[in-house]
Design a protein around this motif. Structure first.
Motif, mmCIF file in Angstrom:
data_model
loop_
_atom_site.group_PDB
_atom_site.id
_atom_site.type_symbol
_atom_site.label_atom_id
_atom_site.label_comp_id
_atom_site.label_asym_id
_atom_site.label_seq_id
_atom_site.Cartn_x
_atom_site.Cartn_y
_atom_site.Cartn_z
ATOM 1 N N VAL A 1 0.159 6.286 7.627
ATOM 2 C CA VAL A 1 -0.949 5.359 7.418
ATOM 3 C C VAL A 1 -0.855 4.773 6.016
ATOM 4 O O VAL A 1 -0.579 5.467 5.038
ATOM 5 N N ARG A 2 -1.087 3.464 5.910
ATOM 6 C CA ARG A 2 -1.069 2.788 4.604
ATOM 7 C C ARG A 2 -2.480 2.818 4.017
ATOM 8 O O ARG A 2 -3.457 2.536 4.714
ATOM 9 N N VAL A 3 -2.567 3.146 2.721
ATOM 10 C CA VAL A 3 -3.869 3.354 2.077
ATOM 11 C C VAL A 3 -3.883 2.686 0.708
ATOM 12 O O VAL A 3 -2.906 2.731 -0.049
ATOM 13 N N SER A 4 -5.026 2.078 0.385
ATOM 14 C CA SER A 4 -5.246 1.533 -0.953
ATOM 15 C C SER A 4 -6.743 1.523 -1.230
ATOM 16 O O SER A 4 -7.547 1.287 -0.321
ATOM 17 N N TYR B 1 0.838 -1.199 0.000
ATOM 18 C CA TYR B 1 0.000 0.000 0.000
ATOM 19 C C TYR B 1 0.875 1.251 0.000
ATOM 20 O O TYR B 1 2.004 1.247 0.516
ATOM 21 N N ARG B 2 0.343 2.307 -0.545
ATOM 22 C CA ARG B 2 1.044 3.589 -0.505
ATOM 23 C C ARG B 2 0.803 4.276 0.827
ATOM 24 O O ARG B 2 -0.100 3.925 1.582
ATOM 25 N N VAL B 3 1.623 5.279 1.103
ATOM 26 C CA VAL B 3 1.537 5.979 2.383
ATOM 27 C C VAL B 3 0.701 7.242 2.214
ATOM 28 O O VAL B 3 0.938 8.065 1.318
ATOM 29 N N GLY B 4 -0.283 7.410 3.092
ATOM 30 C CA GLY B 4 -1.052 8.648 3.144
ATOM 31 C C GLY B 4 -1.873 8.917 1.898
ATOM 32 O O GLY B 4 -2.419 8.016 1.257
ATOM 33 N N ALA B 5 -1.946 10.218 1.539
ATOM 34 C CA ALA B 5 -2.788 10.653 0.429
ATOM 35 C C ALA B 5 -2.355 10.064 -0.900
ATOM 36 O O ALA B 5 -3.159 10.006 -1.842
ATOM 37 N N ALA B 6 -1.113 9.611 -0.999
ATOM 38 C CA ALA B 6 -0.660 8.999 -2.252
ATOM 39 C C ALA B 6 -1.438 7.729 -2.586
ATOM 40 O O ALA B 6 -1.487 7.309 -3.747
ATOM 41 N N GLY B 7 -2.058 7.116 -1.580
ATOM 42 C CA GLY B 7 -2.835 5.906 -1.825
ATOM 43 C C GLY B 7 -4.237 6.177 -2.345
ATOM 44 O O GLY B 7 -4.956 5.240 -2.703
ATOM 45 N N ILE B 8 -4.624 7.449 -2.399
ATOM 46 C CA ILE B 8 -5.950 7.816 -2.920
ATOM 47 C C ILE B 8 -5.739 8.346 -4.330
ATOM 48 O O ILE B 8 -5.389 9.504 -4.534
#
Length: 381
Positions: free
Chosen positions: A246-249, A148-155
């Motif tokens: 935070v990890r985001v996907s 997963y990407r970190v933070g807003a980069a995962g959106i």
């Protein structure tokens, strides 16, 4: 010998005497019949009318005047004039009626559409095994969130294309507002720890602010006023963040649901590294992962796009590991490292108790254990 009609002294020299010279060929076909004479704009006065002093030989015929059967002026409008007068009368009548109806029933523009209240469902997920602990980096590395990407980069934004009634730029605006809402409600450290709500509040339609404020001050699991339906919040008395990265996907999609309404659907998984708020010293390294799956439906009309705000109409949230007996409406209380599996099932409900019972009683799930992650094998030298 002279004939009647000839000049007494004969025809003067230089003046042709034949009728053919006075009537060129092009006029021979003209027939001056009665209709032609009546249609003439000039009318000759009668002999009696011409006897008056300063009388003119002809009068100009008005389009409003008519002639009788003998060609005499009757004083009544002709057929064409009567049709013209009737047309003018009809136009004047229609105009007067329109003015009258406008004064009696002034047009009131339809009122603007009101934002729907949020409908939210928050489902706690109980662990099926002991909650693993360790350093955040090590936990991420062996979890599904490793990629997963970190933070807003995962959106990330989807491929952009205009809809039938919304332009490319309006679609971009809606998606950017949706992303801002996800960032502020899921990643802002002050929001996560419960010390701030304004970053989320300013992005909401004014029609939803009363519901939002009540959800923050008096959260309830009634499907309308859960604070965790609007945002991600941890109970600061029990849990703190062990890592701010935070990890985001997930995905963003959009569709036009009405000529004036654009809907954006977000489906994202957020993975947080948390630890007990009371942990000190070596115990502070005993972090654990907490996973929140949020599916949100946000709607935008043109006024929302101009004001850069959103209407959050639906939220479906799954979060764990948690104990099913706790109510997640106010804030999440993760089961931290070392906690064993708990009895799957919500808290008991007393039908005889006063007050407002929890309407989502029975909604609880089991958090699936993460699949084993195989480390890459280095090629033999």
């Amino acid at each position: 010998m002279a004939v009647p009609g000839d000049p007494p002294n004969g025809t003067p020299e230089g003046i042709g005497g034949g009728d053919d010279e006075f009537r060129p060929d092009e006029y021979r076909s003209v027939v001056f019949d009665e209709d032609f004479v009546r249609a003439a704009r000039l009318q000759e006065f009668s002999a009696e009318e011409r006897m008056g002093e300063h009388a003119r030989a002809v009068r100009s015929r008005s389009i409003w005047s008519g002639t009788g059967s003998g060609g005499a002026r009757t004083g009544t409008p002709g057929r064409g004039a009567r049709q013209g007068m009737l047309l003018v009368l009809l136009i004047a009548t229609a105009f007067a009626a329109a003015v009258y109806m406008g004064l009696r029933n002034p047009y009131v523009p339809p009122p603007g559409g009101h934002a729907e209240p949020l409908s939210s469902t928050v489902v706690p997920l109980a662990p099926a095994a002991t909650v693993p602990g360790g350093k955040p980096a090590d936990l991420y590395e062996v979890s599904p969130a490793a990629e997963y990407r970190v933070g807003a980069a995962g959106i990330t934004m989807p491929a952009l294309r205009r809809t039938h009634h919304f332009t490319d730029s309006e679609v971009v605006t809606a998606l950017s507002i949706a992303k801002d809402y996800l960032v502020q409600s899921s990643l802002d450290p002050d929001v996560l720890t419960g010390t701030a709500t304004r970053p989320v509040r300013v992005l909401l339609d004014p029609d939803q602010l009363a519901q939002f404020d009540r959800s923050m001050t008096s959260p309830s699991g009634d499907g309308r006023h859960a604070a965790t339906g609007w945002l991600v919040r941890f109970d600061p008395a029990t849990t703190v963040l062990a890592d701010s990265r935070v990890r985001v996907s997930g995905t963003l999609s959009y569709e036009e649901v009405a000529p004036e309404v654009l809907q954006v659907i977000s489906d994202h998984t957020f993975v947080y590294a948390v630890r007990p708020a009371t942990a000190t010293g070596a115990a502070a390294d005993g972090a654990s992962l907490f996973t929140v799956r949020r599916e949100l439906r946000l709607r935008f009309d043109r006024e929302d796009l101009t004001a850069r705000r959103a209407e959050l109409v639906q939220a479906y949230v799954m979060a764990g590991p948690q104990d099913c007996s706790t109510d997640p409406a106010e804030g999440f209380r993760p089961l931290t490292a070392g906690a064993g599996p708990t009895t799957v099932g919500p808290a008991a409900s007393d039908p005889y108790a006063s007050g407002h019972p929890r309407r989502v009683t029975g909604l609880c799930g089991v958090l699936a254990p993460p699949p084993p992650v195989t480390a890459p094998v280095s090629p033999a030298p």
